[in-house]
Write a protein that holds these residues in place. Sequence first.
Motif, short mmCIF file in Angstrom:
data_model
loop_
_atom_site.label_atom_id
_atom_site.label_comp_id
_atom_site.label_asym_id
_atom_site.label_seq_id
_atom_site.Cartn_x
_atom_site.Cartn_y
_atom_site.Cartn_z
N UNK A 12 10.82 -18.99 -32.90
CA UNK A 12 11.69 -19.58 -31.88
C UNK A 12 10.85 -20.09 -30.73
N UNK A 13 11.31 -21.15 -30.10
CA UNK A 13 10.60 -21.71 -28.95
C UNK A 13 11.13 -21.08 -27.66
N UNK A 14 10.21 -20.82 -26.75
CA UNK A 14 10.57 -20.32 -25.42
C UNK A 14 10.04 -21.32 -24.41
N UNK A 174 14.10 -27.95 -26.49
CA UNK A 174 13.80 -29.09 -25.61
C UNK A 174 15.07 -29.75 -25.07
N UNK A 175 16.13 -29.78 -25.89
CA UNK A 175 17.37 -30.42 -25.43
C UNK A 175 17.97 -29.65 -24.25
N UNK A 243 11.14 -37.79 -21.26
CA UNK A 243 9.72 -37.46 -21.50
C UNK A 243 9.54 -35.97 -21.67
N UNK A 244 10.22 -35.18 -20.85
CA UNK A 244 10.10 -33.73 -20.94
C UNK A 244 10.60 -33.25 -22.30
N UNK A 245 11.73 -33.78 -22.73
CA UNK A 245 12.29 -33.38 -24.02
C UNK A 245 11.31 -33.74 -25.15
N UNK A 246 10.77 -34.95 -25.07
CA UNK A 246 9.85 -35.41 -26.12
C UNK A 246 8.57 -34.59 -26.16
N UNK A 247 8.00 -34.34 -24.98
CA UNK A 247 6.76 -33.57 -24.90
C UNK A 247 6.98 -32.16 -25.46
N UNK A 249 9.32 -31.21 -27.63
CA UNK A 249 9.56 -31.27 -29.07
C UNK A 249 8.23 -31.38 -29.81
N UNK A 250 7.35 -32.21 -29.27
CA UNK A 250 6.03 -32.35 -29.89
C UNK A 250 5.27 -31.04 -29.85
#
Length: 494
Positions: A12-14, A174-175, A243-247, A249-250
């Motif tokens: 999971x991402x934090x 990210x969303x 940009x924040x969401x994209x960064x 997600x990457x």
Amino acid sequence: MTAQAVQPDELAAVIGLEVHVQLETATKIFCGCPTEPTEEPNTNVCPVCLGLPGSLPVLNEGAVEAAVKVGKAIDADIPEETRFHRKNYYYPDLPKNFQITQYDEPICKDGTLEISVEGERKSIRIRRAHLEEDPGSLQHVGGDIDSAEYTKVNYNRAGTPLMEIVTKPDFRSPAEARTFLAKLTEVLEYLGVFDSQRDGSLRVDANLSIVPAEEIAEDGTISEEVLENANRTEVKNISSHKGAEKALAYERNRQKNLVQRGKAVAQETRHFNETHGTTVSMRSKEEEKDYRYFEEADLPPLQVSHWKEEIPIPELPDARRKRFQEEYDLDLESASKLTSTKQVADFYEDVAEQFDPDLAATWVADNLLGELNYRDMEITDVAHRLDEFTRLVELVAEDEITTKNAEEIVLRSMLDDGDAPDDIVDREGLGKTGEDEVATAVQEAIDENPEAVSDYYDGEGGALNFLVGQVMQKTQGSADPGTVNEKLRAALDE
Ligand code: ADP
Ligand code: MG
Ligand code: ZN
């Protein structure tokens, strides 16, 4: 973290954010230089923001007021006393070689901001929000930071008031982080302390780590120990929500891949490449001790607790949305649309004052916002034409033009050509056809279409619609279909 291959769905991402926002004040935070951008470099400067020897900072009350408003909006603790520190580092955009910021006594602590995630409310905890000054800006000539021939420095921005808002690592995707940024922006704009259109007014540092999914408790929390031990990266200086969401997600992908292959994630600072949507390593993460924070002796501690009572804040989006639902009896969707920005909400209330709130909601939320959106325009582009817009709604409410013509001809022409509604109605001949003309057209339609008339008497539903169509044609669409329908039936059933 021990290196052991793991399945992706067990990870999971934090995510936690540090958001820098520019506070809207007329002058800089520690001197009287204007914050208004100018083309000419190094003109909005003085000995204080240039860090010349012997100059002394004087705190701008307006910046403190703005910070207190933010604190109230996020329901933060505002301490009795707040103070400033020097954060020491050398960089050419920082003329004093230190940045005046806040350290152990920030002006706001322990706030929250609610966001809506897939229809559910989620509370994001805000650890702190503090005041600081912006450095100047660098312009690399003939390449980027590595390859430039030389670099120019412009101190116009130096000393612009910023607020850094630091969340707890409460985002799980990210969303969610992007939703938070949108909500934060909305609240700050409602407060009147922030302008999202201003260049460079928002900069985000986005932190992300990967933990085993099983570490997330039922209620979504993660133990401090796990958070501490998870190696995280910080992507610096992202300038947009998207940009924040994209960064992130990457970064989530990159770290998951590393963990799946049994590799360790390096704790580091990374840079977001906007064009490629990728992040690249910049440096290993700096630590607090690297900055040798010490108290800013030129600024006495500031007593702020009483400001909280003295400084009012306007009704915020959530409260306003709820009030719209209750006061105007709107559904959640309309109320949300109509409170999406303060300007939209103000505009709606001005219209609703004069008409039935439901009619006003249809005209503002559906018709106007829809047409604006289609044209890439904002409510602020038409706010000064409130009178013309209410006149349009009045023409419909008083039955002077048809709803269809109002929507499809008058409103569109108002936006495209900038004309006033009455002029458009006259020009296009949209005034509703007089009684006599409708009556004549009805009689003609009946006389000319005996077959449809007998179908009508035989109970065929389509026949009446056909006759209505004939009348509409004869009156060139300016008759009201409802009225035509009634008149036809009355004539046929006589
Ligand atoms: P530091 O003192 O290293 O700057 P902070 O505790 O101030 O760390 O946190 C900085 C940011 O990092 C905060 O936004 C916080 O939410 C986020 N953060 C903390 N732990 C994690 C983690 N394990 N994963 C992702 N982000 C985290
Ligand atoms: Mg930090
Ligand atoms: Zn100055």
